[in-house]
Design an enzyme around this catalytic site. Structure first.
Site, short mmCIF file in Angstrom:
data_model
loop_
_atom_site.label_atom_id
_atom_site.label_comp_id
_atom_site.label_asym_id
_atom_site.label_seq_id
_atom_site.Cartn_x
_atom_site.Cartn_y
_atom_site.Cartn_z
N ASP A 8 10.69 0.08 8.66
CA ASP A 8 10.19 1.40 9.07
C ASP A 8 9.98 1.52 10.59
O ASP A 8 9.18 0.78 11.16
CB ASP A 8 8.86 1.71 8.39
CG ASP A 8 8.85 1.38 6.90
OD1 ASP A 8 9.62 0.49 6.47
OD2 ASP A 8 8.05 2.00 6.18
N ASN A 40 8.77 7.08 9.32
CA ASN A 40 7.60 7.22 10.21
C ASN A 40 8.01 7.38 11.67
O ASN A 40 7.20 7.16 12.57
CB ASN A 40 6.69 5.99 10.09
CG ASN A 40 6.25 5.69 8.68
OD1 ASN A 40 6.64 4.68 8.10
ND2 ASN A 40 5.47 6.57 8.11
N ASN A 67 7.55 8.00 1.28
CA ASN A 67 6.49 8.95 0.94
C ASN A 67 6.24 9.99 2.04
O ASN A 67 5.63 11.02 1.79
CB ASN A 67 5.19 8.21 0.61
CG ASN A 67 4.76 7.26 1.70
OD1 ASN A 67 5.56 6.42 2.14
ND2 ASN A 67 3.52 7.33 2.13
N HIS A 68 6.70 9.71 3.27
CA HIS A 68 6.56 10.70 4.36
C HIS A 68 7.85 11.49 4.59
O HIS A 68 8.02 12.11 5.64
CB HIS A 68 6.16 9.99 5.66
CG HIS A 68 4.77 9.42 5.63
ND1 HIS A 68 3.65 10.22 5.64
CD2 HIS A 68 4.32 8.15 5.57
CE1 HIS A 68 2.56 9.45 5.59
NE2 HIS A 68 2.94 8.18 5.55
N HIS A 153 10.96 1.66 -1.36
CA HIS A 153 9.80 1.99 -0.54
C HIS A 153 8.56 1.95 -1.44
O HIS A 153 8.32 2.86 -2.24
CB HIS A 153 10.01 3.39 0.06
CG HIS A 153 9.12 3.67 1.21
ND1 HIS A 153 9.35 3.17 2.47
CD2 HIS A 153 7.98 4.39 1.31
CE1 HIS A 153 8.41 3.58 3.29
NE2 HIS A 153 7.56 4.32 2.61
N HIS A 178 7.69 0.03 3.57
CA HIS A 178 6.46 0.82 3.44
C HIS A 178 5.20 0.08 3.91
O HIS A 178 4.30 0.70 4.44
CB HIS A 178 6.22 1.35 2.02
CG HIS A 178 4.93 2.10 1.86
ND1 HIS A 178 4.70 3.31 2.47
CD2 HIS A 178 3.78 1.80 1.17
CE1 HIS A 178 3.47 3.73 2.15
NE2 HIS A 178 2.89 2.83 1.38
N HIS A 180 4.90 -2.10 6.29
CA HIS A 180 4.98 -2.32 7.75
C HIS A 180 4.63 -3.75 8.15
O HIS A 180 4.31 -4.01 9.30
CB HIS A 180 4.07 -1.33 8.51
CG HIS A 180 4.49 0.10 8.35
ND1 HIS A 180 3.98 1.12 9.12
CD2 HIS A 180 5.37 0.68 7.51
CE1 HIS A 180 4.53 2.26 8.77
NE2 HIS A 180 5.36 2.03 7.78
FE FE2 Z 1 5.78 4.78 3.65
#
Ligand code: FE2
Length: 278
Positions: A8, A40, A67-68, A153, A178, A180
Site C-alpha cells: 500500500d 491509500n 476498503n478505501h 486486502h 492492508h 501496512h
Molecule cells: Fe486498507
C-alpha cells in the site's frame, strides 16, 4: 516471468519513493509486470485519477484497491474508464469498476490480476473465498491466463493464510495487503503459489500505518477525535515482493522480499537468473 508487487502506497511519501525508484527497479530486475496497491495514495484515503496516471507512467501495470477504494468520490466514475485499476471483486453486485483484469506483460504473457477483500475486522462484503473460486474457475491458470496474481486486502493473518492455502496451486501468487506492516513469511506454498501475509507499505514508517502519530495516539488515550488523520511527510520506504514464475506452469519458483529506504532493515533481492536461464 518476473513480477513485482508493492504494498500500500500511503500519501505523498509513498508516491514519491515509488515514482522515483520504480523505473530503476524495472530495469535492474528485468521486471515483466508490476502491481501496486494504491488505496491509500491520496493523503491516505483512496486514489485520484492524477495519482493513478503518475503510477502508471512510473511503470505500474496494474493498481489495486481495498476498503478505501471509493474514499475519493470521483473514483466511482473514472474507475470505469481504466482497465488497470481494480477494486475488490467481492463488493456487492453493481459496484462501479471491476475486481479482476487481464493484462499483457512485457513478455507478451497474459496476467490476470484479482483484488479481493477480507471480512475479518473489515466491512462485511460477499465471501472472498467463493468470489475468488468462481473467478479462477472462469479464468484458470494456463487455460485462461499465463500468470495470476491476487491482492488479498485483509486485516487478519488467519484469513490470509486460509485463503493462500485454499487457492494454492491455482494462482501464481496470493499477496496480502492492508496492515501496512511487512510480514516475514514470504514463501512458495506446497502447491506452487507464492504467498506473503502482508507486503507492507510504501511510505513513511515513522508514523502509525503511514499517518502522523499525534492523532492516533490521542485517540487511543482519550477516545475523542481532536483532528484528522494526516499522512506522515518524511522520506518513504518501499516494501514489496519479487516473484519469479515458471512460464510453463504459471506457478512460482521463488519469492524475495524487497525493502529499501531509510526505515526498515533492507531486503535487496538477488538478481536471479530468469526462469529457464542457466
Ligand atoms: Fe486498507
Amino acid at each position: 516471468m518476473r513480477l513485482l508487487f508493492l504494498g500500500d502506497i500511503v500519501g505523498r511519501a509513498g508516491r514519491n519513493v515509488v515514482c522515483d525508484a520504480l523505473p530503476g527497479l524495472i530495469k535492474r530486475y528485468a521486471l515483466d509486470f508490476v502491481v501496486i496497491n494504491g488505496e491509500n495514495s491520496a493523503g491516505g484515503f483512496g486514489i485520484t485519477e492524477a495519482i493513478l496516471t503518475d503510477l502508471l507512467d512510473a511503470g505500474a501495470d496494474c493498481v489495486t484497491l481495498g476498503n478505501h477504494a471509493f474514499d475519493q468520490k470521483d473514483t466511482l466514475v473514472y474507475i470505469e474508464r481504466h482497465d488497470r485499476l481494480i477494486r475488490p471483486i467481492n463488493y456487492p453486485k453493481g459496484t462501479p469498476g471491476k475486481g479482476a483484469t487481464l493484462l499483457k506483460a512485457k513478455s507478451g504473457a497474459e496476467v490476470l490480476v484479482i483484488n479481493a477483500m477480507g471480512r475479518v475486522f473489515l466491512p462485511d462484503l460477499d465471501c472472498p473465498f467463493r468470489a475468488l473460486d468462481a473467478e479462477l474457475t472462469a479464468c484458470a491458470l494456463k487455460s485462461g491466463a499465463d500468470a495470476i496474481l491476487i491482492d488479498f486486502h485483509a486485516e487478519a493473518t488467519s484469513e490470509k493464510q486460509a485463503l493462500g492455502l485454499f487457492l494454492d496451486g491455482r494462482a501464481s501468487a496470493v499477496i496480502g495487503t492492508h496492515t501496512h506492516t511487512p510480514t516475514a513469511d514470504a514463501r512458495v506454498l506446497p502447491g506452487g503459489t507464492a504467498y506473503m501475509s502482508d507486503a507492507g507499505m510504501c511510505g513513511d514508517y515513522n508514523s502509525v500505518l503511514g499517518m502522523e502519530s499525534d492523532e492516533p495516539i490521542n485517540r487511543f488515550l482519550t477516545k475523542i477525535p481532536r483532528g484528522r488523520f494526516e499522512p506522515a511527510v518524511g522520506l518513504g520506504t518501499i516494501s514489496g515482493l519479487l516473484i519469479d514464475i515458471d512460464d510453463a506452469t504459471g506457478l512460482a519458483t521463488r519469492v524475495q522480499p524487497l525493502r529499501q529506504g531509510p526505515h526498515l532493515e533492507p531486503a535487496i533481492p538477488e538478481v536471479p537468473a530468469a526462469p529457464g536461464e542457466a
